[in-house]
Design a protein around this motif. Structure first.
Motif, mmCIF file in Angstrom:
data_model
loop_
_atom_site.group_PDB
_atom_site.id
_atom_site.type_symbol
_atom_site.label_atom_id
_atom_site.label_comp_id
_atom_site.label_asym_id
_atom_site.label_seq_id
_atom_site.Cartn_x
_atom_site.Cartn_y
_atom_site.Cartn_z
ATOM 1 N N ASN A 59 -77.439 -93.651 33.881
ATOM 2 C CA ASN A 59 -76.342 -93.653 32.914
ATOM 3 C C ASN A 59 -76.330 -92.369 32.085
ATOM 4 O OD1 ASN A 59 -74.106 -94.885 31.564
ATOM 5 N ND2 ASN A 59 -75.453 -95.384 29.849
ATOM 6 N N ALA A 60 -77.508 -91.942 31.605
ATOM 7 C CA ALA A 60 -77.562 -90.715 30.804
ATOM 8 C C ALA A 60 -77.125 -89.502 31.624
ATOM 9 C CB ALA A 60 -78.981 -90.512 30.266
ATOM 10 N N GLY A 61 -77.559 -89.443 32.877
ATOM 11 C CA GLY A 61 -77.167 -88.339 33.740
ATOM 12 C C GLY A 61 -75.679 -88.316 34.009
ATOM 13 N N LEU A 62 -75.067 -89.494 34.166
ATOM 14 C CA LEU A 62 -73.625 -89.576 34.398
ATOM 15 C C LEU A 62 -72.855 -89.144 33.155
ATOM 16 C CD1 LEU A 62 -73.391 -92.908 36.433
ATOM 17 C CD2 LEU A 62 -73.131 -90.583 37.294
ATOM 18 N N HIS A 63 -73.353 -89.530 31.974
ATOM 19 C CA HIS A 63 -72.720 -89.062 30.736
ATOM 20 C C HIS A 63 -72.721 -87.527 30.681
ATOM 21 C CE1 HIS A 63 -71.588 -92.399 28.126
ATOM 22 N NE2 HIS A 63 -72.696 -93.049 28.477
ATOM 23 N N ALA A 64 -73.883 -86.938 30.977
ATOM 24 C CA ALA A 64 -73.995 -85.483 30.917
ATOM 25 C C ALA A 64 -73.088 -84.809 31.940
ATOM 26 C CB ALA A 64 -75.459 -85.076 31.146
ATOM 27 N N ALA A 65 -73.050 -85.361 33.156
ATOM 28 C CA ALA A 65 -72.204 -84.775 34.204
ATOM 29 C C ALA A 65 -70.727 -84.894 33.839
ATOM 30 C CB ALA A 65 -72.474 -85.481 35.525
ATOM 31 N N ARG A 66 -70.365 -86.011 33.251
ATOM 32 C CA ARG A 66 -68.954 -86.219 32.852
ATOM 33 C C ARG A 66 -68.561 -85.210 31.774
ATOM 34 N NH1 ARG A 66 -67.034 -88.945 28.530
ATOM 35 N NH2 ARG A 66 -69.079 -89.892 28.119
ATOM 36 N N LYS A 67 -69.423 -85.046 30.759
ATOM 37 C CA LYS A 67 -69.101 -84.107 29.679
ATOM 38 C C LYS A 67 -69.060 -82.668 30.193
ATOM 39 C CE LYS A 67 -70.976 -87.156 26.124
ATOM 40 N NZ LYS A 67 -72.109 -87.413 25.199
ATOM 41 N N ALA A 68 -69.909 -82.377 31.184
ATOM 42 C CA ALA A 68 -69.903 -81.032 31.758
ATOM 43 C C ALA A 68 -68.614 -80.747 32.507
ATOM 44 C CB ALA A 68 -71.102 -80.867 32.703
ATOM 45 N N LEU A 69 -67.890 -81.791 32.903
ATOM 46 C CA LEU A 69 -66.618 -81.613 33.602
ATOM 47 C C LEU A 69 -65.436 -81.449 32.648
ATOM 48 C CD1 LEU A 69 -66.871 -84.031 36.661
ATOM 49 C CD2 LEU A 69 -66.508 -81.577 36.710
ATOM 50 N N HIS A 70 -65.652 -81.652 31.356
ATOM 51 C CA HIS A 70 -64.543 -81.501 30.414
ATOM 52 C C HIS A 70 -63.945 -80.099 30.427
ATOM 53 C CE1 HIS A 70 -65.629 -85.298 27.855
ATOM 54 N NE2 HIS A 70 -65.045 -85.577 29.002
ATOM 55 N N PRO A 71 -64.770 -79.024 30.493
ATOM 56 C CA PRO A 71 -64.153 -77.680 30.601
ATOM 57 C C PRO A 71 -63.289 -77.528 31.846
ATOM 58 C CG PRO A 71 -66.462 -77.497 29.951
ATOM 59 C CD PRO A 71 -66.235 -78.935 30.304
ATOM 60 N N VAL A 72 -63.700 -78.142 32.953
ATOM 61 C CA VAL A 72 -62.887 -78.091 34.173
ATOM 62 C C VAL A 72 -61.559 -78.803 33.935
ATOM 63 C CG1 VAL A 72 -62.744 -78.807 36.593
ATOM 64 C CG2 VAL A 72 -64.905 -77.940 35.672
ATOM 65 N N ALA A 73 -61.621 -79.974 33.283
ATOM 66 C CA ALA A 73 -60.401 -80.724 32.992
ATOM 67 C C ALA A 73 -59.475 -79.928 32.083
ATOM 68 C CB ALA A 73 -60.754 -82.067 32.349
ATOM 69 N N GLU A 74 -60.053 -79.230 31.091
ATOM 70 C CA GLU A 74 -59.242 -78.411 30.191
ATOM 71 C C GLU A 74 -58.619 -77.230 30.935
ATOM 72 O OE1 GLU A 74 -61.964 -77.415 27.116
ATOM 73 O OE2 GLU A 74 -62.031 -79.467 26.313
ATOM 74 N N GLN A 75 -59.386 -76.642 31.865
ATOM 75 C CA GLN A 75 -58.819 -75.559 32.681
ATOM 76 C C GLN A 75 -57.649 -76.067 33.517
ATOM 77 O OE1 GLN A 75 -62.690 -74.486 34.423
ATOM 78 N NE2 GLN A 75 -62.314 -72.371 33.831
ATOM 79 N N CYS A 76 -57.767 -77.286 34.036
ATOM 80 C CA CYS A 76 -56.660 -77.890 34.803
ATOM 81 C C CYS A 76 -55.418 -78.010 33.933
ATOM 82 C CB CYS A 76 -57.067 -79.259 35.332
ATOM 83 S SG CYS A 76 -58.269 -79.221 36.673
ATOM 84 N N ARG A 77 -55.622 -78.471 32.702
ATOM 85 C CA ARG A 77 -54.494 -78.607 31.778
ATOM 86 C C ARG A 77 -53.844 -77.260 31.508
ATOM 87 N NH1 ARG A 77 -56.616 -79.448 26.070
ATOM 88 N NH2 ARG A 77 -57.033 -77.246 26.484
#
Length: 701
Positions: free
Chosen positions: A531-549
């Motif tokens: 669970n902790a690793g998935l949280h970290a991986a998800r947050k690390a993808l936020h910059p990618v999501a912002e770049q998509c936007r």
């Protein structure tokens, strides 16, 4: 575990309505006479689709060495949920009937041959096509011979049946309380009760959609439906029962469906299944008030008693008859999922007394509120009731009910219709998994969303490159004309802005591709059940999501600016008269740019979308365990339910959801896009005003 949906519904309905108009005008038949012939054509269209899909799968398996290189047999098609249609019965073959032969006779022969080959369909298919003339039949068949229907999946048959219920109600065979269950609601029921074995009963089966979606669920797990389950159904309307048999046959399924007076569930138990069912699923008619109380009094399927009887000795509301039936049909470990009127969960007086007994039985497991406009023919909201007879022996859940208010969860399908997306269905199921202590399934879904986001991010590189190529091509074609010196130059500002944006866009795309690749590499080191690793991986993808936007806005703006360059050149500078303007090529390039823009925007939407789905789950349930979420879900105790007069309305327990703010909305960019559109509209308005003035002058006004 998720429903397939028929896309392009509104466009297809327009064609379906044309068929109806054609029949009304040219056949002399009433709607109840041409209803079944049209459904027969739809059956043949769908059966043919599935035949060719299965045939392709068989050939693929042969080529891959997964099956022997031999002539296919009926079992090969049944295994792939299709009918092995005899020669001459396939839709495309019949449509090629020579003009000098009777198309109606060919269709009738085809229906007879299919019935002869498949015993469950004996006597079910329409065989009166010879009363239609060839031209009318051909027009009808060609309406069904389109790409939308050739590639459609899911319960298309049931969906179109629903359309007929709405538009051709002159049959008089359907009560106001009866209507088709939307596929996403059916799939939500399936996801919660997970009907994967034993006896499955739908005592108000309609066109059989519950059975079809159960089959999808079983096959998604890699199992053979007909080896795992037996379908039983009741349907009082004999025409509808025929449609259910046809719908099952289209999907390579069989069921034991009883119809007519012996199948009126209020008074009959035609299959004698009390206490025998592993799963019960139904969408019964709501709020029926004409059930004869004397006939149902003492029925063993009513262990909680009658909900109330009026002066005419009728049951005042049959909702609780149905709920009692569903409970009674279940065996000791059985589960039920039921669509019910929203009124039932808080109804008073005698109905409240029955509801109290049902809650005290311990069988009520989950309650889900659904917003209005999900039903194709009704705008009313509804609720889903779930029973689990095994819950009474589960100490963790025995004295609780999961209250889930899903009225804030939906997507807009058309102007009038909402449903649950595939991911919304999965997210609702994930909450139920947490309630049942299945946190590993919750984590697996989060991991699946992150995997999909990363795969979509990697896949976006190609459509972005194609967009840049299309943008550059249009720029090259217009460049010679645009860069010609003019004073003043109406193109200078827009062209300069486009060039600057093109340079920035190229750099930003490279940065996005690199970031997505880096996150993909990191993802290979993350444990999918951490669970902790998935949280970290998800947050690390936020910059990618912002770049998509951000890239989406840049791509849209670049396309608008390029289009604006073309419009100004043509309208203000009469570019078509210049040798430097390749008009036809530029028009094609502009269309290609728009197509590339749409593909790029969709490719950028997907990574961000899947990250948002993971956010939705992990932000609400950060520890991968069930917790109360304001406005969404609460695990209500029996004492709390008693304190609310035994009400089972989720909204009473979960409270009101806090208002969400869209932090991604960029007013500056939105205004910039509006400004570009407005400028173009203003120019069109000036041109139109000038044209009107010229016309008045020519008229001598």
């Amino acid at each position: 575990m998720t429903a397939d949906h028929f896309t392009g519904l509104e466009q297809f309905e327009a064609g379906l309505w044309k068929i109806a108009d054609d029949l009304r005008a040219n056949s002399g038949l009433a709607s109840n006479e041409y209803f079944m012939p049209i459904m027969g054509l739809l059956f043949l269209r769908q059966a043919t689709n599935r035949y060719y899909e299965a045939l392709a799968a068989i050939e693929s398996d042969k080529a891959a060495g997964r099956m022997a290189d031999r002539a296919p047999v009926a079992g090969d098609f049944t295994k792939r949920r299709a009918l092995m249609l005899p020669q001459g019965t396939r839709f495309d073959e019949i449509l090629q009937t020579p003009k000098d032969q009777s198309l109606g006779a060919a269709l009738t022969r085809a229906m007879e041959a299919v019935e002869q080959r498949f015993q469950p369909l004996a006597g079910q298919l329409p065989k009166d096509y010879e009363r239609f003339d060839n031209e009318l039949l051909e027009r009808m068949m060609r309406t069904f011979d389109n790409e939308a229907l050739r590639s459609a999946s899911g319960d298309v048959f049931g969906r179109i049946y629903e359309y007929f219920l709405a538009e051709f109600s002159k049959q008089g065979a359907h009560d106001n309380g009866e209507f088709f269950t939307p596929p996403s609601i059916v799939q939500t029921i399936v996801n919660v009760i997970e009907p994967d074995h034993g006896l499955i009963l739908d005592p108000a089966c309609g066109s059989g959609g519950m059975f079809v979606q159960s089959s999808h669920f079983i096959e998604h797990a890699g199992r053979d439906t007909m080896k795992r389950v037996t379908f039983y159904g009741h349907e009082k309307n004999e025409t509808t029962a025929k449609l259910a048999q046809i719908n099952l046959a289209v999907h390579g399924l069989e069921g034991r469906i009883r119809a007519g007076n012996e199948a009126i569930t209020y008074y009959k138990d035609p299959h004698e299944l009390v206490g025998k069912c592993d799963f019960v699923m139904a969408n019964p008619p709501f709020n029926v008030d004409e059930v004869d109380a004397e006939k149902v009094k003492g029925d063993p399927r009513l262990p909680f008693g009658l909900p109330g009887v009026n002066k005419a000795k009728k049951v005042s509301n049959a909702n609780y008859l149905w709920l009692s039936y569903f409970y009674s049909y279940l065996n000791e470990t059985g589960r039920a999922g039921v669509v019910m009127s929203s009124q039932a969960s808080s109804a008073g007086r005698d109905e409240a007394a029955v509801r109290q007994k049902i809650v005290e039985s311990g069988a009520v497991d989950v309650m889900i509120d659904i917003r209005g406009n999900f039903f194709y023919t009704r705008t009313v909201p509804c609720q889903l009731w779930f029973f689990d007879r095994a819950k009474a022996r589960d100490e963790a859940r025995r004295d609780h009910v999961l209250m889930l208010d899903a009225r804030g969860i939906s997507r807009k399908v058309s102007r009038a219709i909402c449903d649950f997306s595939r991911e919304q269905q999965q997210n609702i199921a994930a909450i139920v998994w947490l309630y049942r202590g299945q946190g590993e399934r919750f984590l697996a879904l989060v991991a699946a969303y992150l995997s999909q986001a990363l795969a979509a991010g990697a896949a976006a590189a190609e459509p972005l490159a194609l967009f840049i190529a299309a943008l550059d091509k249009l720029g090259t074609l217009t460049g010679t004309f645009v860069t010609t010196k003019r004073d003043p130059d109406p193109l200078a500002e827009t062209w300069g802005e486009l060039l600057a944006l093109r340079s920035t866009l190229g750099t930003d795309i490279e940065a996005f591709v690199a970031e997505a690749a880096a996150r993909g590499k990191d993802w290979t080191q993350v444990a999918r059940d951490d669970n902790a690793g998935l949280h970290a991986a998800r947050k690390a993808l936020h910059p990618v999501a912002e770049q998509c936007r951000d890239l989406t806005k840049q791509v849209d703006l670049a396309a608008k600016l390029a289009g604006r360059v073309v419009d100004v050149a043509v309208k203000d500078l009469e570019a078509r008269d210049s040798d430097a303007w390749a008009g036809a090529e530029i028009t094609r390039a502009r269309k290609a740019l728009e197509s590339a823009r749409a593909a790029a925007v969709e490719a950028l939407r997907r990574p961000r979308y899947f990250v948002k789905q993971a956010d939705w789950l992990q932000e609400r349930f950060p520890d991968a365990v069930l917790c109360d979420v304001q406005g969404l879900v609460k695990r209500a105790s029996r004492a709390e339910i008693q304190g609310h007069d035994w009400s089972l309305t989720p909204g009473r327990y979960v409270g009101v959801a806090p208002e969400e703010v869209d932090e991604d909305f960029d007013f500056e960019e939105a205004l910039r896009a509006i400004q570009i559109d407005l400028q173009g509209l203003n120019e069109e308005a000036v041109e139109l005003a000038a044209r009107i003035a010229r016309n008045f002058e020519e008229l001598g006004a």
